[in-house]
Each structure stands twice: as structure tokens, then as C-alpha cells.
Design a protein around this motif. Structure first.
Motif, PDB file in Angstrom:
ATOM      1  N   HIS A  10       6.106   3.877  -3.313  1.00 40.97           N
ATOM      2  CA  HIS A  10       4.843   4.614  -3.380  1.00 40.97           C
ATOM      3  C   HIS A  10       4.907   5.897  -2.553  1.00 40.97           C
ATOM      4  O   HIS A  10       4.381   6.932  -2.966  1.00 40.97           O
ATOM      5  N   ALA A  11       5.536   5.835  -1.396  1.00 41.24           N
ATOM      6  CA  ALA A  11       5.657   7.028  -0.556  1.00 41.24           C
ATOM      7  C   ALA A  11       6.480   8.098  -1.262  1.00 41.24           C
ATOM      8  O   ALA A  11       6.117   9.286  -1.256  1.00 41.24           O
ATOM      9  N   GLU A  12       7.567   7.698  -1.888  1.00 40.02           N
ATOM     10  CA  GLU A  12       8.393   8.657  -2.626  1.00 40.02           C
ATOM     11  C   GLU A  12       7.634   9.234  -3.809  1.00 40.02           C
ATOM     12  O   GLU A  12       7.707  10.435  -4.084  1.00 40.02           O
ATOM     13  N   ARG A  13       6.879   8.410  -4.485  1.00 40.76           N
ATOM     14  CA  ARG A  13       6.082   8.881  -5.624  1.00 40.76           C
ATOM     15  C   ARG A  13       5.004   9.858  -5.160  1.00 40.76           C
ATOM     16  O   ARG A  13       4.745  10.867  -5.826  1.00 40.76           O
ATOM     17  N   ILE A  14       4.379   9.585  -4.023  1.00 40.37           N
ATOM     18  CA  ILE A  14       3.365  10.498  -3.479  1.00 40.37           C
ATOM     19  C   ILE A  14       3.999  11.841  -3.164  1.00 40.37           C
ATOM     20  O   ILE A  14       3.430  12.895  -3.470  1.00 40.37           O
ATOM     21  N   ARG A  15       5.181  11.833  -2.558  1.00 44.69           N
ATOM     22  CA  ARG A  15       5.865  13.088  -2.238  1.00 44.69           C
ATOM     23  C   ARG A  15       6.132  13.891  -3.502  1.00 44.69           C
ATOM     24  O   ARG A  15       5.873  15.097  -3.550  1.00 44.69           O
ATOM     25  N   GLU A  16       6.624  13.227  -4.535  1.00 41.19           N
ATOM     26  CA  GLU A  16       6.910  13.922  -5.795  1.00 41.19           C
ATOM     27  C   GLU A  16       5.636  14.466  -6.443  1.00 41.19           C
ATOM     28  O   GLU A  16       5.615  15.598  -6.946  1.00 41.19           O
TER      29      GLU A  16
END
Length: 161
Positions: A10-16
Motif C-alpha cells: 500500500h505504501a508503494e502504491r501510494i507513492r506511485e
């Protein structure tokens, strides 16, 4: 308890998502040359921290921070819809000062190298304060062996058996 792998995804998706929206949808002229470097989200998936860097001086950093603050609602709704969570995480934007830290560490390392070079230069010119060999040599040990043999009260190695 939330799965740590799920939190990382989820953190990586938020960054993207934030990087994509900042690049394509935010038309604020205050927004400078920004790079989204990292995003972290709490284990309960309620609060997300987005780290960013800005190319430019302090004025560019301040204007970019204001632009991100004004676009926070749109970014939150976009992230919430894309993640499909029950609650959209609140977004907090933090200026990532990695470049300043890197410069500071490089300056410290350069100062340490210079100090080491100075110490080596001084050590090469140094002289002994006393004799070059301050310790007793093996020749002195021969004299002490003679005095040990004259001890009559001490048992010899053959007496101990």
C-alpha cells in the motif's frame, strides 16, 4: 494486526499514485520540480506520510509545500479510490532533506580525511622521546635465569612428580 507485506504494498502504491497525480493533474503554478521519494503508511492504514524533494532554493520548497497542502484533498480522494480501502488514509507531506544530509556527511568525511593526512604527516616526522627500544632484550633474561637456579627452597620439576 495488518500484514507487513500488505502495508509495504500500500505504501508503494501510494507513492506511485501521488507521483502520477502530481505530474498529471495538479496545475498549481507554485508547484516546483518535485520528486516523490518515499511513502510510509501506518499499520492500521489510516495515516500515510509522503516524502518529497524539490529542486531549488528555500522559496521553491516553501511554495511547493503550499501547493501540496492545497491539493491534499484531491490527492487523498484519488488515493482512497485507487486503494479501495474502507477509510482513505490521511496524507502528510514531509520535505525529504536527504541531499542536505548527504552533503553534511561528505563534508565530515572530507574533514576526517584531511585530519588523518595531517596526523600521518606529523607521525612521519616524529622521533622517540626516549630510547628507540625501551624494553629489556633477551640478553637481560639470561642474567635472571642464573638467579632462579640458586633458589634452594623451591621444588624442582622432578620433585613435583
Amino acid at each position: 494486526m495488518t500484514d507487513p507485506a500488505k502495508v509495504r504494498r500500500h505504501a508503494e502504491r501510494i507513492r506511485e499514485l501521488v507521483a502520477s497525480v502530481v505530474r498529471s493533474q495538479i496545475k498549481d503554478p507554485r508547484l516546483g520540480m518535485i520528486t516523490i521519494t518515499d511513502a510510509r503508511i501506518t499499520a492500521d492504514l489510516r495515516d500515510a506520510t509522503v516524502f518529497y524533494t524539490v529542486l531549488g532554493d528555500a522559496a521553491a520548497q516553501a511554495s511547493t509545500a503550499a501547493a501540496l497542502e492545497s491539493a491534499k484533498g484531491m490527492l487523498r480522494s484519488t488515493v482512497g479510490k485507487a486503494l479501495g480501502l474502507r477509510h482513505s488514509p490521511t496524507l502528510t507531506f514531509v520535505l525529504d532533506d536527504v541531499q542536505d544530509q548527504v552533503k553534511h556527511i561528505d563534508d565530515l568525511l572530507a574533514a576526517a580525511r584531511q585530519s588523518d593526512a595531517e596526523v600521518q604527516r606529523l607521525a612521519a616526522q616524529a622521533k622517540y622521546a626516549g630510547e628507540a627500544q625501551p624494553y629489556r632484550l633477551d640478553e637481560d633474561d639470561d642474567d635472571t635465569e642464573d638467579t632462579e637456579d640458586t633458589d634452594e627452597g623451591a621444588p624442582s620439576a622432578t620433585d613435583r612428580r
